[in-house]
Design a protein around this motif. Structure first.
Motif, PDB file in Angstrom:
ATOM      1  N   ILE A 103       0.837  -1.198   0.000  1.00 60.59           N
ATOM      2  CA  ILE A 103       0.000   0.000   0.000  1.00 60.59           C
ATOM      3  C   ILE A 103       0.876   1.254   0.000  1.00 60.59           C
ATOM      4  CG2 ILE A 103      -1.694   1.326   1.350  1.00 60.59           C
ATOM      5  CD1 ILE A 103      -2.786  -1.453   2.250  1.00 60.59           C
ATOM      6  N   ASP A 104       1.957   1.180   0.761  1.00 60.24           N
ATOM      7  CA  ASP A 104       2.893   2.303   0.792  1.00 60.24           C
ATOM      8  C   ASP A 104       3.451   2.569  -0.608  1.00 60.24           C
ATOM      9  OD1 ASP A 104       4.312   4.247   2.447  1.00 60.24           O
ATOM     10  OD2 ASP A 104       6.112   3.114   1.944  1.00 60.24           O
ATOM     11  N   GLU A 105       3.745   1.494  -1.330  1.00 59.94           N
ATOM     12  CA  GLU A 105       4.271   1.660  -2.690  1.00 59.94           C
ATOM     13  C   GLU A 105       3.221   2.239  -3.634  1.00 59.94           C
ATOM     14  OE1 GLU A 105       7.574  -1.946  -2.485  1.00 59.94           O
ATOM     15  OE2 GLU A 105       5.767  -2.213  -3.720  1.00 59.94           O
ATOM     16  N   ALA A 106       1.996   1.774  -3.489  1.00 60.61           N
ATOM     17  CA  ALA A 106       0.924   2.312  -4.335  1.00 60.61           C
ATOM     18  C   ALA A 106       0.739   3.799  -4.058  1.00 60.61           C
ATOM     19  CB  ALA A 106      -0.385   1.557  -4.070  1.00 60.61           C
ATOM     20  N   SER A 117       3.453  13.026   2.654  1.00 58.84           N
ATOM     21  CA  SER A 117       4.483  12.177   3.257  1.00 58.84           C
ATOM     22  C   SER A 117       3.816  10.946   3.861  1.00 58.84           C
ATOM     23  CB  SER A 117       5.259  12.952   4.321  1.00 58.84           C
ATOM     24  OG  SER A 117       4.372  13.486   5.277  1.00 58.84           O
ATOM     25  N   HIS A 118       4.541   9.841   3.824  1.00 55.74           N
ATOM     26  CA  HIS A 118       3.913   8.589   4.271  1.00 55.74           C
ATOM     27  C   HIS A 118       4.968   7.607   4.715  1.00 55.74           C
ATOM     28  CE1 HIS A 118       5.067   6.959   0.270  1.00 55.74           C
ATOM     29  NE2 HIS A 118       4.833   8.197  -0.104  1.00 55.74           N
ATOM     30  N   ILE A 119       4.556   6.684   5.559  1.00 54.12           N
ATOM     31  CA  ILE A 119       5.496   5.650   6.018  1.00 54.12           C
ATOM     32  C   ILE A 119       4.721   4.373   6.349  1.00 54.12           C
ATOM     33  CG2 ILE A 119       5.374   6.421   8.422  1.00 54.12           C
ATOM     34  CD1 ILE A 119       8.314   5.539   8.714  1.00 54.12           C
ATOM     35  N   ALA A 120       5.357   3.244   6.042  1.00 59.02           N
ATOM     36  CA  ALA A 120       4.786   1.951   6.432  1.00 59.02           C
ATOM     37  C   ALA A 120       5.460   1.510   7.724  1.00 59.02           C
ATOM     38  CB  ALA A 120       5.019   0.920   5.334  1.00 59.02           C
ATOM     39  N   ALA A 136       8.992   9.627  12.279  1.00 55.38           N
ATOM     40  CA  ALA A 136       7.844   9.923  11.411  1.00 55.38           C
ATOM     41  C   ALA A 136       6.578  10.146  12.235  1.00 55.38           C
ATOM     42  CB  ALA A 136       7.624   8.786  10.423  1.00 55.38           C
ATOM     43  N   LEU A 137       6.459   9.393  13.310  1.00 58.20           N
ATOM     44  CA  LEU A 137       5.246   9.482  14.118  1.00 58.20           C
ATOM     45  C   LEU A 137       5.230  10.732  15.000  1.00 58.20           C
ATOM     46  CD1 LEU A 137       4.974   5.719  15.096  1.00 58.20           C
ATOM     47  CD2 LEU A 137       3.313   6.991  13.750  1.00 58.20           C
ATOM     48  N   THR A 138       6.416  11.262  15.302  1.00 54.42           N
ATOM     49  CA  THR A 138       6.444  12.486  16.115  1.00 54.42           C
ATOM     50  C   THR A 138       6.411  13.729  15.240  1.00 54.42           C
ATOM     51  OG1 THR A 138       8.750  11.858  16.381  1.00 54.42           O
ATOM     52  CG2 THR A 138       7.435  11.951  18.364  1.00 54.42           C
ATOM     53  N   VAL A 143       0.434  10.162   6.105  1.00 54.61           N
ATOM     54  CA  VAL A 143      -0.280   8.887   6.057  1.00 54.61           C
ATOM     55  C   VAL A 143       0.581   7.801   6.693  1.00 54.61           C
ATOM     56  CG1 VAL A 143      -1.417   7.186   4.582  1.00 54.61           C
ATOM     57  CG2 VAL A 143      -1.405   9.596   3.902  1.00 54.61           C
ATOM     58  N   ILE A 144       0.035   7.133   7.671  1.00 56.92           N
ATOM     59  CA  ILE A 144       0.725   6.025   8.331  1.00 56.92           C
ATOM     60  C   ILE A 144       0.013   4.736   7.927  1.00 56.92           C
ATOM     61  CG2 ILE A 144       1.357   5.020  10.563  1.00 56.92           C
ATOM     62  CD1 ILE A 144       2.495   7.781  10.336  1.00 56.92           C
TER      63      ILE A 144
END
Ligand code: ADP
Ligand code: MG
Length: 446
Positions: A103-106, A117-120, A136-138, A143-144
């Protein structure tokens, strides 16, 4: 005889978007879609995207391979483009690491031209990743995408800045409940702001999913285009065999096969390991995926298989749901899956998005009754092939005389529930056959 006169017109259904342009996406998102070769929304996307854009909660049920990922990613990206910021906007919870990565790649592909910005975030990685995740969470990745356990580890530490969250998405919700994540989900939700949009996606709609939906969704819209049937392009057949004939039969099936990608499923990881060892020794190009492998090893095997550098992959049901691998020509069920829905998920690995494929199942006497239940679920019989004479005589096919153990799981016929909004309850075949539905799926460079 008198003709009946119709006095009232049947109500005209709300117009459904037929192209991505009709959805009025932001230009940056349209660019991403173009680069990914997405031309036309699939039925689930046509229905879900306008609802999500209108801020409704949603429960959506559609068979594997119908494009659920983009159905939620696209409207979310579109919203973030319009209101960018440094906060966690969306939390996507998924059952497995592979799915989180996919999903992160999509998302990476669709949002390539957009400021998102996003992270798996998933378990099974070491300390360095944990630190990166913490950062990333702080600092607020928009999108997480997370598996439950790992996310809870972070949430428990208290640094996750989640108070601005606008969207919660549960993908493969049925799978998550099957895997026993129910308490974890409740725990995660206890950390989230109450005022948010929640979306629940699932391939099937058993009662426990409805209960979950009742708990976490607020006045949701519903879409149900689940079919509980393999895609029309799959040619299905089954061999009636004894256990001790399976290996030889599999070898003869794999030998001389020109098919680029062959996926073999077995229910237990011990069997998966055994098949890998046995077939490697016999000179086949084969690798295995099961839960005993390190995450890095799993990723590597999957990457090779996706890139067609590995012909055969043998796996447990880790891979049967959700994971998107293009154009698998042949799926072999070394045994009959315990859960009838899993058969559909396994077979759904082939013939995705308008290709054709073959799915073969080995049925031992013990599994005959189980297999009959699968046929009941999909509503037709699958052709039984006798084992070729060179492998000795096989058992007779007589499910009544071979009841085996009762199969676990309920055989939810799907499609049963009410569906509001845009009436897409297609009769058969998944409704996405017409027009330009062949996704690139991969990344694209500027
Ligand atoms: P699901 O989650 O319903 O199982 P996915 O979201 O994994 O399905 O999508 C299945 C495949 O279809 C993916 O390869 C995806 O890139 C492709 N796809 C999805 N929507 C479209 C579309 N509108 N046009 C082209 N390809 C699409
Ligand atoms: Mg999916």
């Amino acid at each position: 005889m008198q003709e009946e006169v119709k006095l009232t017109e049947s109500p005209t259904p709300a117009p459904v978007p037929v192209t991505f342009k009709d959805l009025n996406f932001q230009p940056e998102l349209m660019e991403g879609l173009n680069a990914m070769n997405f031309e036309k929304p699939t039925p689930i996307q046509q229905q879900a995207i306008p609802m999500i854009m209108k801020e409704h909660d949603l429960i959506a049920c559609a068979q594997t391979g119908t494009g659920k990922t983009a159905a939620y990613l696209l409207p979310i990206i579109n919203k973030i483009i319009q209101k960018p910021g440094d906060y966690i906007d969306t939390l996507i919870i998924v059952p497995t690491r592979e799915l989180a990565i996919q999903i992160d790649e999509a998302l990476q592909g669709f949002a390539y031209f957009a400021p998102v910005s996003h992270i798996a975030i998933y378990g099974g990685t070491g300390g360095i990743s944990f630190e990166q995740e913490k950062k990333a969470l702080t600092h607020g990745a928009n999108v997480i995408i997370a598996t439950p356990g790992r996310l809870i580890s972070h949430l428990n530490m208290g640094y996750v800045k989640i108070s601005h969250l606008k969207h919660l998405i549960l993908d493969e919700a049925d799978r998550m409940l099957d895997m026993g994540f129910s308490d974890d989900l409740n725990k995660i939700i206890s950390f989230l702001p109450k005022h948010r949009q929640s979306l629940l996606f699932s391939a099937t709609m058993p009662p426990k999913i409805r209960e979950l939906a009742k708990k976490i969704l607020h006045n949701p819209e519903q879409i149900n285009i689940s079919l509980s049937k393999p895609a029309e392009g799959v040619l299905q057949a089954a061999y009636v065999v004894y256990d001790n004939q399976k290996t030889a039969l599999l070898k003869s099936l794999l030998k001389d096969k020109k098919v680029a990608s062959i996926l073999i499923f077995s229910s237990t990881k011990d069997k998966v390991k055994e098949i890998e060892k046995d077939f490697k020794r016999a000179g086949f190009q084969i690798s295995a995926i099961h839960s005993d492998l390190e995450q890095d090893e799993r990723n590597e095997v999957l990457r090779k298989f996706k890139n067609k550098n590995l012909q055969s992959l043998v796996a447990t049901d880790i891979l049967s749901r959700g994971i998107d691998i293009d154009s698998i020509g042949l799926v072999i069920n070394y045994d009959v899956p315990g859960d009838a829905e899993d058969y559909i998920h396994r077979v759904g690995r082939t013939a995705r998005a308008e290709t054709t494929g073959v799915a073969l199942t080995f049925i031992n006497p013990h599994d005959q009754r189980k297999f009959q239940r699968i046929e009941e679920l999909i509503g037709y019989e699958i052709k039984k092939l006798p084992i070729p004479a060179e492998f000795g005589e096989g058992p007779a096919y007589d499910p009544k005389a071979n009841p085996g153990k009762p199969a676990r799981g309920s055989f939810n016929k799907g499609g049963g529930g009410g569906h509001k909004g845009g009436g897409g309850h297609k009769g058969s075949g998944g409704g996405h056959k017409s027009g330009g539905y062949k996704g690139g799926g991969g990344n694209h460079k500027k």
